[in-house]
Design a protein around this motif. Structure first.
Motif, PDB file in Angstrom:
ATOM      1  N   MET A   1       0.681  -1.094  -0.007  1.00  8.89           N
ATOM      2  CA  MET A   1      -0.134  -0.200  -0.044  1.00  8.89           C
ATOM      3  C   MET A   1       0.998   1.350  -0.176  1.00  8.89           C
ATOM      4  O   MET A   1       0.616   2.061  -0.758  1.00  8.89           O
ATOM      5  N   PHE A   2       1.848   1.268   0.766  1.00  9.21           N
ATOM      6  CA  PHE A   2       2.773   2.431   0.572  1.00  9.21           C
ATOM      7  C   PHE A   2       3.311   2.804  -0.540  1.00  9.21           C
ATOM      8  O   PHE A   2       3.539   3.898  -1.103  1.00  9.21           O
ATOM      9  N   ILE A   3       3.898   1.546  -1.240  1.00  9.94           N
ATOM     10  CA  ILE A   3       4.728   1.750  -2.621  1.00  9.94           C
ATOM     11  C   ILE A   3       3.383   2.295  -3.479  1.00  9.94           C
ATOM     12  O   ILE A   3       3.774   3.031  -4.476  1.00  9.94           O
ATOM     13  N   ALA A   4       2.396   1.655  -3.489  1.00 13.15           N
ATOM     14  CA  ALA A   4       0.998   2.013  -4.540  1.00 13.15           C
ATOM     15  C   ALA A   4       0.918   3.445  -4.129  1.00 13.15           C
ATOM     16  O   ALA A   4       0.677   4.274  -5.170  1.00 13.15           O
ATOM     17  N   PHE A   5       0.736   4.008  -2.990  1.00 16.41           N
ATOM     18  CA  PHE A   5       0.352   5.158  -2.917  1.00 16.41           C
ATOM     19  C   PHE A   5       1.539   6.223  -3.232  1.00 16.41           C
ATOM     20  O   PHE A   5       1.326   7.205  -3.695  1.00 16.41           O
ATOM     21  N   GLY A   6       2.577   5.873  -2.656  1.00 21.19           N
ATOM     22  CA  GLY A   6       3.724   6.763  -3.088  1.00 21.19           C
ATOM     23  C   GLY A   6       4.087   7.014  -4.559  1.00 21.19           C
ATOM     24  O   GLY A   6       4.214   8.046  -5.013  1.00 21.19           O
ATOM     25  N   ALA A   7       4.006   5.957  -5.030  1.00 25.31           N
ATOM     26  CA  ALA A   7       4.205   5.905  -6.587  1.00 25.31           C
ATOM     27  C   ALA A   7       2.853   6.552  -7.131  1.00 25.31           C
ATOM     28  O   ALA A   7       3.191   7.458  -8.215  1.00 25.31           O
ATOM     29  N   ALA A   8       1.578   6.628  -6.744  1.00 25.41           N
ATOM     30  CA  ALA A   8       0.613   7.208  -7.291  1.00 25.41           C
ATOM     31  C   ALA A   8       0.729   8.756  -7.406  1.00 25.41           C
ATOM     32  O   ALA A   8       0.350   9.380  -8.062  1.00 25.41           O
ATOM     33  N   PHE A   9       1.123   9.097  -6.076  1.00 25.56           N
ATOM     34  CA  PHE A   9       1.247  10.534  -6.040  1.00 25.56           C
ATOM     35  C   PHE A   9       2.574  11.142  -6.598  1.00 25.56           C
ATOM     36  O   PHE A   9       2.924  12.199  -6.865  1.00 25.56           O
ATOM     37  N   GLU A  10       3.277  10.388  -7.412  1.00 19.44           N
ATOM     38  CA  GLU A  10       4.227  10.708  -8.414  1.00 19.44           C
ATOM     39  C   GLU A  10       3.666  11.356  -9.834  1.00 19.44           C
ATOM     40  O   GLU A  10       4.550  11.727 -10.620  1.00 19.44           O
ATOM     41  N   VAL A  11       2.522  11.226 -10.126  1.00 13.05           N
ATOM     42  CA  VAL A  11       1.699  11.742 -11.297  1.00 13.05           C
ATOM     43  C   VAL A  11       2.395  12.827 -11.621  1.00 13.05           C
ATOM     44  O   VAL A  11       2.479  13.113 -12.697  1.00 13.05           O
ATOM     45  N   PRO A  12       2.284  14.030 -10.968  1.00 13.07           N
ATOM     46  CA  PRO A  12       2.595  15.359 -11.491  1.00 13.07           C
ATOM     47  C   PRO A  12       4.155  15.214 -11.961  1.00 13.07           C
ATOM     48  O   PRO A  12       4.552  16.135 -12.833  1.00 13.07           O
ATOM     49  N   VAL A  13       4.903  14.663 -11.159  1.00 13.79           N
ATOM     50  CA  VAL A  13       6.411  14.560 -11.772  1.00 13.79           C
ATOM     51  C   VAL A  13       6.477  13.796 -13.236  1.00 13.79           C
ATOM     52  O   VAL A  13       7.037  14.552 -14.147  1.00 13.79           O
ATOM     53  N   ILE A  14       5.666  12.738 -13.232  1.00 10.92           N
ATOM     54  CA  ILE A  14       5.675  12.081 -14.516  1.00 10.92           C
ATOM     55  C   ILE A  14       4.996  12.897 -15.509  1.00 10.92           C
ATOM     56  O   ILE A  14       5.631  13.197 -16.730  1.00 10.92           O
ATOM     57  N   VAL A  15       4.053  14.000 -15.278  1.00 13.49           N
ATOM     58  CA  VAL A  15       3.572  14.644 -16.337  1.00 13.49           C
ATOM     59  C   VAL A  15       4.312  15.742 -16.790  1.00 13.49           C
ATOM     60  O   VAL A  15       4.455  16.040 -17.740  1.00 13.49           O
ATOM     61  N   VAL A  16       5.114  16.424 -15.733  1.00 15.32           N
ATOM     62  CA  VAL A  16       6.095  17.380 -15.921  1.00 15.32           C
ATOM     63  C   VAL A  16       7.277  16.733 -16.949  1.00 15.32           C
ATOM     64  O   VAL A  16       7.794  17.470 -17.834  1.00 15.32           O
ATOM     65  N   VAL A  17       7.628  15.521 -16.705  1.00 20.00           N
ATOM     66  CA  VAL A  17       9.000  15.217 -17.307  1.00 20.00           C
ATOM     67  C   VAL A  17       8.579  14.728 -18.825  1.00 20.00           C
ATOM     68  O   VAL A  17       9.149  15.125 -19.712  1.00 20.00           O
ATOM     69  N   LEU A  18       7.388  14.220 -19.113  1.00 18.04           N
ATOM     70  CA  LEU A  18       6.788  13.974 -20.366  1.00 18.04           C
ATOM     71  C   LEU A  18       6.883  15.427 -21.081  1.00 18.04           C
ATOM     72  O   LEU A  18       6.837  15.430 -22.298  1.00 18.04           O
ATOM     73  N   ALA A  19       5.974  16.182 -20.589  1.00 17.56           N
ATOM     74  CA  ALA A  19       5.882  17.455 -21.247  1.00 17.56           C
ATOM     75  C   ALA A  19       7.382  18.356 -21.581  1.00 17.56           C
ATOM     76  O   ALA A  19       7.470  18.829 -22.512  1.00 17.56           O
ATOM     77  N   ARG A  20       8.142  18.043 -20.410  1.00 13.52           N
ATOM     78  CA  ARG A  20       9.556  18.616 -20.644  1.00 13.52           C
ATOM     79  C   ARG A  20      10.317  18.196 -21.902  1.00 13.52           C
ATOM     80  O   ARG A  20      11.108  18.925 -22.466  1.00 13.52           O
ATOM     81  N   ILE A  21      10.502  16.831 -21.882  1.00 16.23           N
ATOM     82  CA  ILE A  21      11.378  16.330 -22.815  1.00 16.23           C
ATOM     83  C   ILE A  21      10.826  16.096 -24.131  1.00 16.23           C
ATOM     84  O   ILE A  21      11.342  15.668 -25.057  1.00 16.23           O
ATOM     85  N   GLY A  22       9.491  16.611 -24.298  1.00 17.31           N
ATOM     86  CA  GLY A  22       8.950  16.531 -25.689  1.00 17.31           C
ATOM     87  C   GLY A  22       8.161  15.485 -25.964  1.00 17.31           C
ATOM     88  O   GLY A  22       7.656  15.252 -27.311  1.00 17.31           O
ATOM     89  N   VAL A  23       8.030  14.664 -25.271  1.00 19.39           N
ATOM     90  CA  VAL A  23       7.214  13.303 -25.695  1.00 19.39           C
ATOM     91  C   VAL A  23       5.604  13.769 -26.105  1.00 19.39           C
ATOM     92  O   VAL A  23       5.294  13.135 -26.913  1.00 19.39           O
ATOM     93  N   VAL A  24       5.128  14.628 -25.453  1.00 19.56           N
ATOM     94  CA  VAL A  24       3.611  14.899 -25.329  1.00 19.56           C
ATOM     95  C   VAL A  24       3.576  16.289 -25.069  1.00 19.56           C
ATOM     96  O   VAL A  24       4.347  16.800 -24.084  1.00 19.56           O
ATOM     97  N   SER A  25       2.768  17.309 -25.585  1.00 17.17           N
ATOM     98  CA  SER A  25       2.757  18.396 -25.238  1.00 17.17           C
ATOM     99  C   SER A  25       1.644  18.675 -24.061  1.00 17.17           C
ATOM    100  O   SER A  25       0.755  17.738 -23.881  1.00 17.17           O
ATOM    101  N   VAL A  26       1.690  19.829 -23.540  1.00 16.29           N
ATOM    102  CA  VAL A  26       0.705  19.825 -22.607  1.00 16.29           C
ATOM    103  C   VAL A  26      -0.749  20.162 -22.721  1.00 16.29           C
ATOM    104  O   VAL A  26      -1.666  19.754 -22.224  1.00 16.29           O
ATOM    105  N   ASP A  27      -1.032  20.849 -24.145  1.00 15.28           N
ATOM    106  CA  ASP A  27      -2.447  20.781 -24.588  1.00 15.28           C
ATOM    107  C   ASP A  27      -2.813  19.382 -24.882  1.00 15.28           C
ATOM    108  O   ASP A  27      -4.001  18.967 -24.544  1.00 15.28           O
ATOM    109  N   LYS A  28      -1.896  18.476 -25.359  1.00 13.86           N
ATOM    110  CA  LYS A  28      -2.491  16.976 -25.687  1.00 13.86           C
ATOM    111  C   LYS A  28      -2.772  16.273 -24.141  1.00 13.86           C
ATOM    112  O   LYS A  28      -3.600  15.784 -24.300  1.00 13.86           O
ATOM    113  N   LEU A  29      -1.831  16.530 -23.147  1.00 13.39           N
ATOM    114  CA  LEU A  29      -2.306  16.167 -22.101  1.00 13.39           C
ATOM    115  C   LEU A  29      -3.637  16.510 -21.471  1.00 13.39           C
ATOM    116  O   LEU A  29      -4.323  15.657 -20.759  1.00 13.39           O
ATOM    117  N   ARG A  30      -3.902  17.585 -21.638  1.00 11.97           N
ATOM    118  CA  ARG A  30      -5.159  18.263 -21.296  1.00 11.97           C
ATOM    119  C   ARG A  30      -6.434  17.532 -21.804  1.00 11.97           C
ATOM    120  O   ARG A  30      -7.182  17.385 -21.471  1.00 11.97           O
TER     121      ARG A  30
END
Length: 266
Positions: free
Chosen positions: A173-202
């Motif tokens: 449970m700790f790993i599941a919730f700790g990893a789930a709370f990393e969603v903002p970091v994953i979104v930022v990394v994907l947008a910053r390295i150009g994998v997908v745009s912020v508009d597309k993520l929206r």
């Protein structure tokens, strides 16, 4: 042009070190991290002690057990090793800022200034978000889940969970919730390295909501309380990630990216 392409004036020129020097520095950084973990482990072993730490970890479950019921140990050496594992884990988490600092100090000299503006905030924020996920799971989710489960337990059954099984459940449970709370970091990394745009993520917001509920149904116990407690924060954190991604994309550009005109005439 790549986000991390070297500029014409290389600010890292002349800072190269021999391979052996890198290995020696890595050894020193690892040694300092291990010492920090060992010191925290020793301090926690002295006070409050392994037994008290396990009692603290088990408190959310014990509070919802029938009166007079305690947890059991089906393995002869479990009463010794399980609290010791808890103490070791707690020591590592307590020393995590030092461990991450050593990792950062090792890689920072090889990064450009615009890369440091991206990496350091992500390291700090990912650590804080993981701790926030663990704390949310311990202080809120556990109490609600155990209360919900005990309400369905037949009167003819006396619940007496095994301490090793409980430790495995808590870690998952700790790993599941700790990893789930990393969603903002994953979104930022994907947008910053150009994998997908912020508009597309929206635009993908609706798909992410569906994925969040599927993930919650798979990795949490089969009760609606824990599933909602994981899926809803993931959706909210996705929105936070979209907001943060726009900021990071603007403020962590390489010099050649910042100098490029926004529109070019044909």
């Amino acid at each position: 042009m790549s986000s991390f392409q070297k500029p014409d004036h290389d600010e890292l020129a002349g800072t190269e070190q021999p391979f052996v020097a890198h290995l020696m520095e890595l050894r020193d950084r690892l040694l300092r991290a291990i010492i920090a973990v060992a010191v925290c482990f020793g301090a926690l072993a002295l006070y409050p002690g392994p037994g008290a730490l396990y009692d603290l970890l088990a408190a959310p479950l014990v509070a919802h057990l029938p009166t007079g019921t305690t947890m059991i140990a089906t393995n002869v050496i479990a009463p010794f090793f399980v609290p010791l594992k808890i103490t070791m884990l707690a020591g590592f988490m307590l020393a995590l800022p030092v461990v991450l600092y050593q990792a950062w100090a090792f890689v920072a000299p090889g990064l450009y200034s615009h890369e440091k503006r991206l990496v350091l905030p992500l390291v700090v924020s990912s650590t804080l978000l993981f701790f926030a996920g663990v704390a949310f799971c311990y202080f809120f989710v556990f109490g609600q889940v155990f209360k919900f489960i005990q309400s369905f337990a037949p009167k003819s059954i006396t619940a007496a969970p095994d301490i090793e099984a409980y430790l495995g459940f808590v870690m998952n449970m700790f790993i599941a919730f700790g990893a789930a709370f990393e969603v903002p970091v994953i979104v930022v990394v994907l947008a910053r390295i150009g994998v997908v745009s912020v508009d597309k993520l929206r635009e993908w917001r609706g798909y992410f909501i569906v994925v969040a509920f599927i993930v919650a149904a798979v990795i949490t116990p089969p009760d609606i309380v824990s599933q909602l407690a994981l899926a809803i924060p993931m959706c909210l954190l996705y929105e936070l990630g979209l907001f943060a991604a726009g900021y990071f994309v603007r403020h962590t550009k390489a010099p050649e990216e910042a100098d490029q005109p926004t529109d070019q005439s044909s």
